[in-house]
Design a protein around this motif. Sequence first.
Motif, PDB file in Angstrom:
ATOM      1  N   ALA A  68      14.138  50.505  -7.487  1.00  0.00           N
ATOM      2  CA  ALA A  68      14.551  50.886  -6.129  1.00  0.00           C
ATOM      3  C   ALA A  68      13.627  50.244  -5.092  1.00  0.00           C
ATOM      4  CB  ALA A  68      14.547  52.403  -5.990  1.00  0.00           C
ATOM      5  N   LYS A  69      12.347  50.196  -5.384  1.00  0.00           N
ATOM      6  CA  LYS A  69      11.367  49.582  -4.483  1.00  0.00           C
ATOM      7  C   LYS A  69      11.663  48.088  -4.313  1.00  0.00           C
ATOM      8  CE  LYS A  69       6.330  49.044  -4.207  1.00  0.00           C
ATOM      9  NZ  LYS A  69       5.074  49.396  -4.886  1.00  0.00           N
ATOM     10  N   LEU A  70      11.937  47.390  -5.425  1.00  0.00           N
ATOM     11  CA  LEU A  70      12.215  45.957  -5.373  1.00  0.00           C
ATOM     12  C   LEU A  70      13.549  45.670  -4.679  1.00  0.00           C
ATOM     13  CD1 LEU A  70      10.978  44.882  -8.909  1.00  0.00           C
ATOM     14  CD2 LEU A  70       9.775  44.681  -6.738  1.00  0.00           C
ATOM     15  N   GLU A  71      14.555  46.507  -4.939  1.00  0.00           N
ATOM     16  CA  GLU A  71      15.848  46.338  -4.275  1.00  0.00           C
ATOM     17  C   GLU A  71      15.708  46.507  -2.763  1.00  0.00           C
ATOM     18  OE1 GLU A  71      18.945  48.772  -5.894  1.00  0.00           O
ATOM     19  OE2 GLU A  71      18.831  47.820  -7.859  1.00  0.00           O
ATOM     20  N   LYS A  72      14.879  47.450  -2.338  1.00  0.00           N
ATOM     21  CA  LYS A  72      14.645  47.667  -0.910  1.00  0.00           C
ATOM     22  C   LYS A  72      13.993  46.444  -0.273  1.00  0.00           C
ATOM     23  CE  LYS A  72      12.568  51.033   2.295  1.00  0.00           C
ATOM     24  NZ  LYS A  72      12.964  50.262   3.394  1.00  0.00           N
ATOM     25  N   VAL A  73      13.052  45.823  -0.972  1.00  0.00           N
ATOM     26  CA  VAL A  73      12.404  44.609  -0.464  1.00  0.00           C
ATOM     27  C   VAL A  73      13.446  43.510  -0.261  1.00  0.00           C
ATOM     28  CG1 VAL A  73      10.797  42.737  -1.043  1.00  0.00           C
ATOM     29  CG2 VAL A  73      10.133  45.104  -1.435  1.00  0.00           C
ATOM     30  N   ILE A  74      14.339  43.360  -1.229  1.00  0.00           N
ATOM     31  CA  ILE A  74      15.373  42.317  -1.149  1.00  0.00           C
ATOM     32  C   ILE A  74      16.308  42.568   0.025  1.00  0.00           C
ATOM     33  CG2 ILE A  74      17.386  41.327  -2.316  1.00  0.00           C
ATOM     34  CD1 ILE A  74      15.835  41.815  -4.974  1.00  0.00           C
ATOM     35  N   THR A  75      16.844  43.789   0.121  1.00  0.00           N
ATOM     36  CA  THR A  75      17.814  44.077   1.179  1.00  0.00           C
ATOM     37  C   THR A  75      17.174  44.098   2.568  1.00  0.00           C
ATOM     38  OG1 THR A  75      17.579  46.455   0.763  1.00  0.00           O
ATOM     39  CG2 THR A  75      19.412  45.318  -0.330  1.00  0.00           C
ATOM     40  N   ASP A  76      15.928  44.560   2.674  1.00  0.00           N
ATOM     41  CA  ASP A  76      15.243  44.586   3.970  1.00  0.00           C
ATOM     42  C   ASP A  76      14.968  43.182   4.510  1.00  0.00           C
ATOM     43  OD1 ASP A  76      15.277  47.317   3.922  1.00  0.00           O
ATOM     44  OD2 ASP A  76      13.130  47.578   3.578  1.00  0.00           O
ATOM     45  N   ASN A  77      14.888  42.197   3.622  1.00  0.00           N
ATOM     46  CA  ASN A  77      14.626  40.822   4.035  1.00  0.00           C
ATOM     47  C   ASN A  77      15.885  39.964   4.062  1.00  0.00           C
ATOM     48  OD1 ASN A  77      11.588  40.470   4.400  1.00  0.00           O
ATOM     49  ND2 ASN A  77      11.716  41.622   2.492  1.00  0.00           N
TER      50      ASN A  77
END
Length: 95
Positions: free
Chosen positions: A24-33
């Motif tokens: 979830a943390k890594l997915e958030k990084v991807i979508t936030d960028n």
Amino acid sequence: MDLNYEMMYIVKTAEQEISKQVNAKLEKVITDNGGRIKDVDYWGERKLAYEIHGFGRGVYVLLVFKGSQTVIKELDRVAKLTDEILRHMIIRKGY
């Protein structure tokens, strides 16, 4: 220009919940960028070829996504700083 990438990472063996939190943390990084998640494949717990930081087993996860160079740099930085991740690798798929 957004390209297709795969990220394989190994999470320390623990509860299944830990690997989901890391994902979830890594997915958030991807979508936030500005990136887009295409697929997440949990391979489950497997024996490592050699011990990493005293761990002989790890939970393997394959994350397929589309993103720019900014996404890759931030994702690599976050993965290096996340203690639960033993190893990770990001590769570009196709051309």
